[in-house]
Design a protein around this motif. Structure first.
Motif, PDB file in Angstrom:
ATOM      1  N   LEU A  40       0.839  -1.196   0.000  1.00 36.60           N
ATOM      2  CA  LEU A  40       0.000   0.000   0.000  1.00 36.60           C
ATOM      3  C   LEU A  40       0.872   1.242   0.000  1.00 36.60           C
ATOM      4  O   LEU A  40       1.668   1.464   0.918  1.00 36.60           O
ATOM      5  CB  LEU A  40      -0.914   0.014   1.219  1.00 36.60           C
ATOM      6  CG  LEU A  40      -1.915  -1.136   1.324  1.00 36.60           C
ATOM      7  CD1 LEU A  40      -2.835  -0.929   2.526  1.00 36.60           C
ATOM      8  CD2 LEU A  40      -2.735  -1.264   0.047  1.00 36.60           C
ATOM      9  N   ILE A  41       0.715   2.064  -1.017  1.00 35.51           N
ATOM     10  CA  ILE A  41       1.445   3.327  -1.124  1.00 35.51           C
ATOM     11  C   ILE A  41       0.422   4.451  -1.093  1.00 35.51           C
ATOM     12  O   ILE A  41      -0.313   4.680  -2.062  1.00 35.51           O
ATOM     13  CB  ILE A  41       2.287   3.385  -2.409  1.00 35.51           C
ATOM     14  CG1 ILE A  41       3.288   2.226  -2.427  1.00 35.51           C
ATOM     15  CG2 ILE A  41       3.006   4.722  -2.518  1.00 35.51           C
ATOM     16  CD1 ILE A  41       4.113   2.142  -3.694  1.00 35.51           C
ATOM     17  N   GLY A  42       0.339   5.113   0.052  1.00 35.65           N
ATOM     18  CA  GLY A  42      -0.607   6.205   0.218  1.00 35.65           C
ATOM     19  C   GLY A  42       0.045   7.547  -0.079  1.00 35.65           C
ATOM     20  O   GLY A  42       1.206   7.770   0.262  1.00 35.65           O
ATOM     21  N   TRP A  49       4.533  10.611  -0.512  1.00 38.29           N
ATOM     22  CA  TRP A  49       4.275   9.189  -0.728  1.00 38.29           C
ATOM     23  C   TRP A  49       4.789   8.399   0.471  1.00 38.29           C
ATOM     24  O   TRP A  49       5.894   8.649   0.952  1.00 38.29           O
ATOM     25  CB  TRP A  49       4.986   8.713  -2.001  1.00 38.29           C
ATOM     26  CG  TRP A  49       4.429   9.279  -3.270  1.00 38.29           C
ATOM     27  CD1 TRP A  49       4.114  10.577  -3.530  1.00 38.29           C
ATOM     28  CD2 TRP A  49       4.138   8.556  -4.468  1.00 38.29           C
ATOM     29  NE1 TRP A  49       3.647  10.712  -4.805  1.00 38.29           N
ATOM     30  CE2 TRP A  49       3.665   9.484  -5.406  1.00 38.29           C
ATOM     31  CE3 TRP A  49       4.256   7.220  -4.829  1.00 38.29           C
ATOM     32  CZ2 TRP A  49       3.282   9.114  -6.705  1.00 38.29           C
ATOM     33  CZ3 TRP A  49       3.879   6.845  -6.118  1.00 38.29           C
ATOM     34  CH2 TRP A  49       3.399   7.776  -7.038  1.00 38.29           C
ATOM     35  N   GLN A  50       3.995   7.448   0.915  1.00 40.56           N
ATOM     36  CA  GLN A  50       4.374   6.673   2.082  1.00 40.56           C
ATOM     37  C   GLN A  50       3.884   5.237   1.944  1.00 40.56           C
ATOM     38  O   GLN A  50       2.892   4.966   1.280  1.00 40.56           O
ATOM     39  CB  GLN A  50       3.785   7.302   3.345  1.00 40.56           C
ATOM     40  CG  GLN A  50       2.256   7.369   3.352  1.00 40.56           C
ATOM     41  CD  GLN A  50       1.685   8.104   4.548  1.00 40.56           C
ATOM     42  OE1 GLN A  50       2.186   9.137   4.957  1.00 40.56           O
ATOM     43  NE2 GLN A  50       0.617   7.556   5.110  1.00 40.56           N
ATOM     44  N   VAL A  51       4.628   4.327   2.564  1.00 43.51           N
ATOM     45  CA  VAL A  51       4.195   2.934   2.630  1.00 43.51           C
ATOM     46  C   VAL A  51       3.335   2.773   3.876  1.00 43.51           C
ATOM     47  O   VAL A  51       3.715   3.219   4.964  1.00 43.51           O
ATOM     48  CB  VAL A  51       5.401   1.974   2.699  1.00 43.51           C
ATOM     49  CG1 VAL A  51       4.911   0.527   2.763  1.00 43.51           C
ATOM     50  CG2 VAL A  51       6.293   2.157   1.481  1.00 43.51           C
ATOM     51  N   ASN A  52       2.176   2.158   3.708  1.00 44.83           N
ATOM     52  CA  ASN A  52       1.259   1.980   4.822  1.00 44.83           C
ATOM     53  C   ASN A  52       1.052   0.508   5.147  1.00 44.83           C
ATOM     54  O   ASN A  52       1.051  -0.342   4.246  1.00 44.83           O
ATOM     55  CB  ASN A  52      -0.099   2.619   4.520  1.00 44.83           C
ATOM     56  CG  ASN A  52      -0.075   4.127   4.636  1.00 44.83           C
ATOM     57  OD1 ASN A  52       0.232   4.827   3.678  1.00 44.83           O
ATOM     58  ND2 ASN A  52      -0.395   4.629   5.820  1.00 44.83           N
ATOM     59  N   ASP A  53       0.863   0.229   6.416  1.00 44.28           N
ATOM     60  CA  ASP A  53       0.571  -1.126   6.882  1.00 44.28           C
ATOM     61  C   ASP A  53      -0.881  -1.464   6.542  1.00 44.28           C
ATOM     62  O   ASP A  53      -1.793  -0.709   6.917  1.00 44.28           O
ATOM     63  CB  ASP A  53       0.779  -1.187   8.403  1.00 44.28           C
ATOM     64  CG  ASP A  53       0.667  -2.597   8.958  1.00 44.28           C
ATOM     65  OD1 ASP A  53      -0.149  -3.383   8.412  1.00 44.28           O
ATOM     66  OD2 ASP A  53       1.376  -2.917   9.925  1.00 44.28           O
ATOM     67  N   PRO A  54      -1.137  -2.574   5.839  1.00 44.51           N
ATOM     68  CA  PRO A  54      -2.513  -2.925   5.488  1.00 44.51           C
ATOM     69  C   PRO A  54      -3.459  -3.066   6.676  1.00 44.51           C
ATOM     70  O   PRO A  54      -4.673  -2.970   6.510  1.00 44.51           O
ATOM     71  CB  PRO A  54      -2.348  -4.278   4.768  1.00 44.51           C
ATOM     72  CG  PRO A  54      -0.964  -4.250   4.223  1.00 44.51           C
ATOM     73  CD  PRO A  54      -0.150  -3.512   5.257  1.00 44.51           C
ATOM     74  N   SER A  70      -3.814   7.183   7.380  1.00 43.32           N
ATOM     75  CA  SER A  70      -2.954   7.132   8.562  1.00 43.32           C
ATOM     76  C   SER A  70      -1.572   7.678   8.224  1.00 43.32           C
ATOM     77  O   SER A  70      -1.046   7.445   7.134  1.00 43.32           O
ATOM     78  CB  SER A  70      -2.813   5.683   9.059  1.00 43.32           C
ATOM     79  OG  SER A  70      -4.036   5.177   9.495  1.00 43.32           O
ATOM     80  N   LYS A  71      -0.989   8.393   9.168  1.00 41.52           N
ATOM     81  CA  LYS A  71       0.364   8.909   8.962  1.00 41.52           C
ATOM     82  C   LYS A  71       1.362   7.769   9.094  1.00 41.52           C
ATOM     83  O   LYS A  71       1.260   6.927   9.962  1.00 41.52           O
ATOM     84  CB  LYS A  71       0.678  10.007   9.977  1.00 41.52           C
ATOM     85  CG  LYS A  71       2.048  10.650   9.775  1.00 41.52           C
ATOM     86  CD  LYS A  71       2.232  11.825  10.698  1.00 41.52           C
ATOM     87  CE  LYS A  71       3.639  12.405  10.593  1.00 41.52           C
ATOM     88  NZ  LYS A  71       4.030  12.752   9.216  1.00 41.52           N
ATOM     89  N   SER A  72       2.341   7.757   8.186  1.00 43.55           N
ATOM     90  CA  SER A  72       3.383   6.741   8.218  1.00 43.55           C
ATOM     91  C   SER A  72       4.740   7.423   8.146  1.00 43.55           C
ATOM     92  O   SER A  72       4.909   8.418   7.440  1.00 43.55           O
ATOM     93  CB  SER A  72       3.225   5.778   7.032  1.00 43.55           C
ATOM     94  OG  SER A  72       4.363   4.959   6.886  1.00 43.55           O
ATOM     95  N   ASP A  73       5.704   6.911   8.891  1.00 43.29           N
ATOM     96  CA  ASP A  73       7.069   7.448   8.839  1.00 43.29           C
ATOM     97  C   ASP A  73       7.878   6.835   7.696  1.00 43.29           C
ATOM     98  O   ASP A  73       9.025   7.225   7.470  1.00 43.29           O
ATOM     99  CB  ASP A  73       7.785   7.188  10.167  1.00 43.29           C
ATOM    100  CG  ASP A  73       7.156   7.960  11.316  1.00 43.29           C
ATOM    101  OD1 ASP A  73       6.651   9.072  11.060  1.00 43.29           O
ATOM    102  OD2 ASP A  73       7.159   7.450  12.452  1.00 43.29           O
TER     103      ASP A  73
END
Length: 367
Positions: A40-42, A49-54, A70-73
């Protein structure tokens, strides 16, 4: 053979950000996990661009009015020219797992207009949906209608103006040409964002100002008194049309809220109650419009059908909504293609096109 790794890109900076989140949620829930691994790339509203945990990529996932990314680091960057692992983690420079195909579900500006598709071509990744030309043409309602008209497809009368020509927009002249009511729309938006139905000069002037908040060009169209019919199209070189559906708005017109937030905002007649000859004709026009606008993969074609049998194409949407109340998947479901299989077919079509493009020569000289 291992699983196919699918990158689902969603969110984005456009006014349709929240719609994209809902579409992504439905795809994630329905995709066949036995066949596909997902990444998942939100894209947040600032364009990061960020990778998100499903398991935790959305906040307020079940509330369309309050849904958020959701915010992702784990921010990611793109590496142009890379033959593999085109995405890297910004903080560590570690490579993101190699993606086999991308499912872009970023609605609206910078997602549906060819921008994202062009980037995916530059980094050599297969993707679902129309490529650059079809996406950009369909996003610009003014250009799309000109091409449809040139191809013999019936469209509503209209006028277009850029922001630089705003002083030339005249209510009385518009009424003389188009009558009332009229619809005023940003040329490059979807999901009824910035669209107004007007009948008075005061409404007209207010609607012009609102439309120019969303785009540098607007269109003014005649109001057509007709049934709102939609058709889903699927395919590359041999596209097929689904059964038809009808929108029965409970408000003045099929607004953004009716489409995505208020489940009682419109009734959907699926399939539409139409004579078979009319259905056949509209399905053929849907395929004609799809091909005229250089679409591939998928598109939803929206019509007006008047009492005297005239068919008008209103617009063609190249990344239609995939929410639980969206017409595109519903129409394929009643046409014999369930949601999970539809997602699978769309991914197959993206991979097929990529293989065809790879077979083309890139040089006049022997390699």
């Amino acid at each position: 053979m291992g699983k196919i790794k699918v990158g689902i890109i969603f969110g984005g900076k456009s006014a349709e950000h929240e719609v994209s989140l809902q579409s992504a949620k439905n795809i994630v829930e329905a995709i066949d996990r036995k066949k596909y691994d997902i990444v998942l790339i939100g894209i947040d509203k600032n364009g990061k661009w960020q990778v998100n945990d499903p398991s935790s990529y959305l906040v307020n996932a079940d509330n369309p009015k309050q849904i958020k990314l959701s915010k992702s680091d784990e921010n990611v960057a793109i590496v142009p020219g890379a033959t593999r692992n085109q995405f890297i983690h910004q903080s560590t420079y570690d490579q993101l797992d190699q993606l086999d195909v991308v499912f872009p579900i970023v609605h609206g500006t910078l997602g549906e207009d060819g921008s994202l598709q062009g980037m995916l071509r530059l980094i050599n990744l297969p993707f679902v949906g129309p490529s650059v030309l079809g996406s950009s043409v369909c996003m610009d309602k003014d250009v799309a209608k000109r091409l449809l008209k040139e191809s013999g497809v019936n469209v509503a009368k209209g006028l277009s103006f850029t922001r630089a020509k705003k002083e030339k927009i005249d209510y009385d002249e518009a009424v003389d040409y188009l009558g009332t009511p009229m619809f005023i729309k940003p040329a490059n938006q979807g999901s009824s964002v910035g669209v107004s139905k007007v009948s008075t000069k005061e409404e007209f002037e207010k609607a012009v100002d609102e439309a120019f908040q969303y785009d540098r060009k607007l269109i003014i169209e005649e109001g057509i008194d007709g049934r709102e019919i939609e058709c889903s199209v699927l395919g590359n070189e041999e596209p097929k049309a689904s059964k038809l559906g009808e929108i029965l708005p409970q408000s003045d017109f099929y607004s953004y809220e009716s489409k995505y937030i208020d489940e009682k905002g419109a009734d959907l007649a699926i399939p539409a109650d139409l004579p078979q000859d009319v259905t056949n004709k509209m399905q053929q026009v849907a395929v004609d419009a799809f091909e005229a606008l250089q679409c591939e993969g998928l598109a939803r074609v929206d019509f007006f059908l008047t009492d005297d049998g005239e068919i008008y194409v209103n617009e063609v949407n190249t990344l239609p909504g995939f929410t639980k109340i969206s017409m595109y998947p519903k129409l394929w479901e009643i046409s014999g293609l369930p949601y999970e299989e539809l997602i699978n077919r769309l991914i197959e079509l993206g991979l097929e096109r990529y293989q065809q493009e790879k077979s083309l020569r890139s040089s006049m000289w022997d390699q």
